[in-house]
Design a protein around this motif. Structure first.
Motif, PDB file in Angstrom:
ATOM      1  N   GLU A 259       0.816  -1.217   0.000  1.00  0.00           N
ATOM      2  CA  GLU A 259       0.000   0.000   0.000  1.00  0.00           C
ATOM      3  C   GLU A 259       0.850   1.267   0.000  1.00  0.00           C
ATOM      4  O   GLU A 259       0.451   2.298  -0.529  1.00  0.00           O
ATOM      5  CB  GLU A 259      -0.997   0.006   1.167  1.00  0.00           C
ATOM      6  CG  GLU A 259      -0.404   0.274   2.535  1.00  0.00           C
ATOM      7  CD  GLU A 259       0.061  -0.996   3.223  1.00  0.00           C
ATOM      8  OE1 GLU A 259       0.253  -2.022   2.525  1.00  0.00           O
ATOM      9  OE2 GLU A 259       0.232  -0.976   4.444  1.00  0.00           O
TER      10      GLU A 259
ATOM     11  N   ARG B 104       0.504   4.215  -2.616  1.00  0.00           N
ATOM     12  CA  ARG B 104       0.311   5.592  -2.177  1.00  0.00           C
ATOM     13  C   ARG B 104       1.279   6.505  -2.909  1.00  0.00           C
ATOM     14  O   ARG B 104       0.901   7.539  -3.462  1.00  0.00           O
ATOM     15  CB  ARG B 104       0.553   5.648  -0.669  1.00  0.00           C
ATOM     16  CG  ARG B 104       0.616   7.040  -0.106  1.00  0.00           C
ATOM     17  CD  ARG B 104       0.709   6.990   1.412  1.00  0.00           C
ATOM     18  NE  ARG B 104       0.824   8.326   1.948  1.00  0.00           N
ATOM     19  CZ  ARG B 104       1.931   8.798   2.526  1.00  0.00           C
ATOM     20  NH1 ARG B 104       3.002   8.030   2.642  1.00  0.00           N
ATOM     21  NH2 ARG B 104       1.959  10.022   2.984  1.00  0.00           N
TER      22      ARG B 104
ATOM     23  N   ARG C  62      -0.913  14.338  -1.091  1.00  0.00           N
ATOM     24  CA  ARG C  62      -0.189  13.703   0.010  1.00  0.00           C
ATOM     25  C   ARG C  62      -0.974  13.826   1.325  1.00  0.00           C
ATOM     26  O   ARG C  62      -1.102  12.847   2.060  1.00  0.00           O
ATOM     27  CB  ARG C  62       1.194  14.342   0.159  1.00  0.00           C
ATOM     28  CG  ARG C  62       2.073  13.686   1.201  1.00  0.00           C
ATOM     29  CD  ARG C  62       3.479  14.210   1.159  1.00  0.00           C
ATOM     30  NE  ARG C  62       4.183  13.901  -0.077  1.00  0.00           N
ATOM     31  CZ  ARG C  62       4.769  12.719  -0.335  1.00  0.00           C
ATOM     32  NH1 ARG C  62       4.715  11.746   0.554  1.00  0.00           N
ATOM     33  NH2 ARG C  62       5.381  12.505  -1.472  1.00  0.00           N
TER      34      ARG C  62
ATOM     35  N   THR D 136      -3.781  11.405   1.821  1.00  0.00           N
ATOM     36  CA  THR D 136      -3.447  10.019   2.122  1.00  0.00           C
ATOM     37  C   THR D 136      -3.015   9.832   3.569  1.00  0.00           C
ATOM     38  O   THR D 136      -2.953   8.710   4.059  1.00  0.00           O
ATOM     39  CB  THR D 136      -2.302   9.523   1.214  1.00  0.00           C
ATOM     40  OG1 THR D 136      -1.170  10.359   1.425  1.00  0.00           O
ATOM     41  CG2 THR D 136      -2.714   9.549  -0.236  1.00  0.00           C
TER      42      THR D 136
ATOM     43  N   LEU E 253      -6.083   2.931   0.942  1.00  0.00           N
ATOM     44  CA  LEU E 253      -4.913   3.084   0.082  1.00  0.00           C
ATOM     45  C   LEU E 253      -4.955   2.070  -1.060  1.00  0.00           C
ATOM     46  O   LEU E 253      -4.688   2.398  -2.209  1.00  0.00           O
ATOM     47  CB  LEU E 253      -3.628   2.915   0.888  1.00  0.00           C
ATOM     48  CG  LEU E 253      -3.304   4.068   1.862  1.00  0.00           C
ATOM     49  CD1 LEU E 253      -2.151   3.677   2.786  1.00  0.00           C
ATOM     50  CD2 LEU E 253      -2.962   5.339   1.101  1.00  0.00           C
TER      51      LEU E 253
END
Lengths: 701, 124
Positions: A476, A480, A491, A494, A502
């Motif tokens: 993940e 990402r 960014r 996330t 993700l």
């Protein structure tokens, strides 16, 4: 020779024959290592033979020609003159593929430049195979003293089976039975079933010596090494056993069958695949949303489920309208009854209601019957995928066992057809990115042989299809990073995402590009297309992945899209239909019982906390203050949430019609339908609502 | 040829229709079809057929077995019988004719040929 209309008939039947052939070859492949069943060998041969005759009759000389060569190989195989090995199975599979292509072209598709060279290469391969074996030497049948009169009616294959039995020292018997003309076929199959455990029924001869007009005698030519009394006892009262030959031969020693050597894939079949350094599905993330790849689509050629589907659709529409009529009558009867004392006699209302109930029952039958006709087993698609996987696995250089189960699960024909491309895509992904190379696997302490699973099961009104592997699992953090680099997500967005969120980033458009294919250890190539295709079928896709253990893609689909039962709800002045197959229950809550977690409203249902979604807010409608919310609990795949509405109006059978014009493509709306009172209402796209719920807030720009 | 009944035994649906069409050109002829040897055995005693047309390679019993049955049975022995098959080899033809078939047609053939042959036999 044939009239043009007949061409459609030809294509449909030829396609059925090819599908049977493909299935039988797959079974044959699975039986490698031991003697294939004579019945199976005969069935495969017969399919090729039928195709040859059929194509010849319809002037399709190229197909007939290739089918002829295929038939020769299969004839040699059932006569034991060809070795049952990898080369054979590969050649047969290629044969099925090329014949399918040729049939496509015969039915009006554009000619593919590869077809002719592939057909030519195949013709040569078939010819090599068919002449490879050694011919029979002395005819053992002459030696045992078989009546030439009987031999005359046997086909070459039946003679071969006789010979095989004689060579093994198995005695040949004549089992005579007299049956009534009415049911001799059932009686014969019962007799066959009795005999089969004791030996091999080589042929069934209707006897020329009739008993009387109402009955018919059969001689079953039966090879068995059991003593005569045992056979006689088994068929006692049904048939009489007598020896067919004058003597039995001592068995000739059969050389121990050498295991078929596993050969590298013949280069002949690589020509349609992509270059070795470029995984075969490169470029599949096409902006048009159309799946591309080196393989032609696996969609079936035949537009028939025995019945033309266009007619069925018409029938379904009629039924949809009938249902509307029913609802009308229902409402009228309701009104009449409530008129209480007005001019309508009460008896009339009762009659009307009785009729309504009868109509309802009949419609149910009709609806179920028609739905049944539309349902086809997934095995049709699974077989094709298995063939494709077999070839891809060999080309990949990985060692993978492909497990298929649940082929008997049935779905609407249209859904099954649409599924083949997304499934093919997921399977390729599993092979290219999921399962590791054998040395890597061993280094990680796993079995060198990987497993890819394709599994279907029915769960209530839904079908779940799993495409799984026991490979490396998805990373993940890597996903990402790529998603951020590609500008699919910020960014910051996330930062708060859980692993599952993700992973789901791979479904966002723009996540994957062609360049990813070789560098990204995860997945994601064109998965947004897979997802789009599935949502068109009202389906959902989800990922479960464990690092180092593997990945599962779970597809959840409705059984049919034709007629569904819906819950009719209203918000303010607006009415909506909610497909009932996704409704698990309905509860009512006071506004005070709602809580807010992370800026989202939630409610508790028996200890479970579910997201709370106000339908009014989804569509920007006016919200009225209420004392209690009616909450429709929606459950789709493993997702659950509560959908708040103002009122529940009842249940109805609906036929969803697609929306056109400006309303087309509005998120959250699957289409429109007409209710019993002739009002047109919007049908909610529950799948899309679930998606939006899962979608990280900031992810979409 | 009025009221003549013709039996077509053929397992391929599309081919069966094609053969039937070639026979139905003949006025007054009634076509019956069977999809297998077993079905043919069931239909045979129910009608008096003026002509039987059969394929060789079929499920359950093969066409040769059917011919053997028909040609050795006193009830049907006289009925003309055509074989319609893709097996064009000399030995297959010999075998069929030896068992008593009257005509042996190798697929593909012009439907006019089948029509013409059928007309000739039905007129007798």
């Amino acid at each position: 020779m044939p009239p043009p209309r007949a061409l459609t008939e030809f294509v449909a039947e030829a396609n059925e024959v090819l599908e049977t052939l493909a299935h039988d070859v797959a079974v044959l492949d699975a039986q490698r290592g031991h003697d294939p069943e004579p019945d199976l060998l005969n069935a495969v041969f017969r399919a090729a033979h039928s195709l040859k005759g059929l194509s010849a009759m319809f002037g399709q000389e190229k197909i007939a020609g290739l089918a002829h060569h295929l038939e020769d190989v299969l004839d040699a195989l059932r006569l034991g003159k060809v070795q049952h090995d990898d080369t054979l199975i590969d050649t047969l599979l290629e044969g099925v593929d090329v014949l399918t292509l040729m049939l496509r072209e015969a039915s009006g598709d554009e000619a593919h430049p590869d077809t002719a060279p592939r057909a030519q290469a195949l013709t040569e391969a078939f010819a090599r195979l068919a002449t490879g074996g050694s011919g029979a030497a002395v005819d053992v049948l002459d030696e045992v003293g078989l009546d030439p009169g009987i031999r005359n009616v046997f086909t070459e294959y039946e003679e071969h089976r006789l010979r095989e039995n004689v060579k093994k020292g198995v005695a040949l018997w004549k089992v005579r039975a007299v049956f009534s003309l009415e049911d001799f076929d059932q009686r014969l199959s019962a007799l066959n079933a009795t005999l089969k455990p004791l030996g091999e029924v080589i042929s069934t001869l209707p006897s020329s010596q009739p008993g009387d007009d109402a009955s018919i005698a059969f001689d079953l030519i039966f090879g068995s090494s059991r003593p005569r009394p045992e056979i006689a006892t088994a068929v006692e009262g049904v048939a009489i056993v007598s020896p067919l030959t004058q003597k039995t031969m001592a068995p000739t020693p059969v050389p121990a069958a050498a295991p078929a050597p596993r050969k590298p894939p013949p280069t002949l079949f690589l020509q349609d695949a992509s270059a070795p350094d470029l995984p075969a599905y490169g470029g599949s993330a096409s902006p048009s949303g159309v799946m591309q790849g080196a393989e032609p689509s696996l969609r079936s050629l035949a537009q028939t489920v025995r019945v033309d589907i266009g007619r069925l659709d018409g029938l379904m529409n009629t039924i949809g309208e009938l249902l509307t009529v029913r609802a009308n009558i229902q409402r009228l009867s309701e009104v009449a009854r409530n008129a209480g004392g007005a001019p309508l006699p009460k008896l009339w209302a009762q009659e009307l209601q009785k009729e309504t109930r009868a109509l309802e029952r009949k419609l149910d039958d009709l609806q179920n019957g028609v739905l049944d006709v539309r349902m086809v087993p997934l095995v049709q698609v699974f077989d094709k995928l298995a063939r494709l996987m077999r070839r891809l696995v060999r080309q990949s250089g990985k060692d993978v066992h492909f497990e298929v189960s649940g082929g008997d699960v049935e779905l609407d024909k249209l859904i099954v057809e649409e599924l083949s491309d997304p499934l093919m895509h997921l399977l390729r992904n599993a092979l290219d990115h999921g399962v590791e190379a054998p040395d890597q696997r061993v280094a990680r302490g796993k079995d060198a042989r990987g497993v890819i699973r394709l599994k279907a099961q029915q769960l209530g009104n839904q079908v779940q299809i799993e495409v799984g592997d026991d490979g490396a699992g998805m990373d993940e953090m890597r996903i990402r990073q790529v998603a951020i680099e590609r500008g699919v997500v910020t960014r910051e967005a996330t930062d708060e995402m859980e692993r599952r969120e993700l992973l789901n980033l791979v479904f966002l458009p723009g996540f994957s590009t062609r360049a990813d294919v070789s560098e990204l250890s995860g997945r994601g190539v064109g998965l947004d297309v897979v997802k789009t295709n599935l949502s068109r079928l009202s389906g959902l896709i989800d990922i479960e992945s464990r690092r180092g253990e593997g990945t599962r893609f779970l597809l959840t689909l409705p059984l049919t899209l034709a007629i569904i039962r819906a819950l009719v709800v209203s918000v303010g002045e607006r009415t909506f239909a909610v497909p009932l197959n996704s409704v698990t229950e309905i509860v009512s809550v006071k506004p005070a019982e709602l809580r807010t977690i992370e800026r989202r409203e939630v409610l508790d249902v028996r200890g479970q906390t579910l997201p709370f979604v106000r339908l009014s807010r989804v569509f920007g409608l006016q919200e009225l203050p209420v004392e209690r919310h009616f909450v429709v609990i929606i459950g789709l795949a493993q997702e659950r949430f509560g959908l708040a509405v103002d009122a529940l109006l009842g249940q109805e059978d609906i036929v969803t019609k697609p929306l056109g014009g400006r309303l087309k493509g509005v998120r959250g709306i699957a289409g429109a339908t007409e209710l019993g009172d002739r009002r047109a209402v919007l049908v909610l796209d529950v799948g899309a609502l679930v998606e939006d719920l899962k979608r990280p807030m900031a992810a979409v720009s | 040829m009025d009221g003549c009944k013709v039996l077509i035994v053929e397992d391929s649906r599309a081919t069966r229709e094609l053969l039937a069409a070639a026979i139905e050109v003949l006025e007054g002829v009634e076509v019956y079809t069977a999809v297998s040897g077993f079905e043919a055995l069931k239909v045979l005693p129910r009608h008096r057929f003026a002509l039987i047309i059969t394929d060789i390679n079929m499920p359950d019993i093969n066409g040769l077995e059917l011919i053997n049955f028909v040609k050795k049975n006193p009830h049907y022995r006289q009925t003309p019988l055509f074989i319609v098959t893709t097996e064009g080899r000399e030995q297959d033809r010999d075998r069929g004719l030896q068992l008593g078939a009257d005509e042996y047609l190798v697929k593909p053939f012009q439907s006019e040929l089948l029509t013409a042959l059928a007309r000739r036999y039905l007129k007798r």
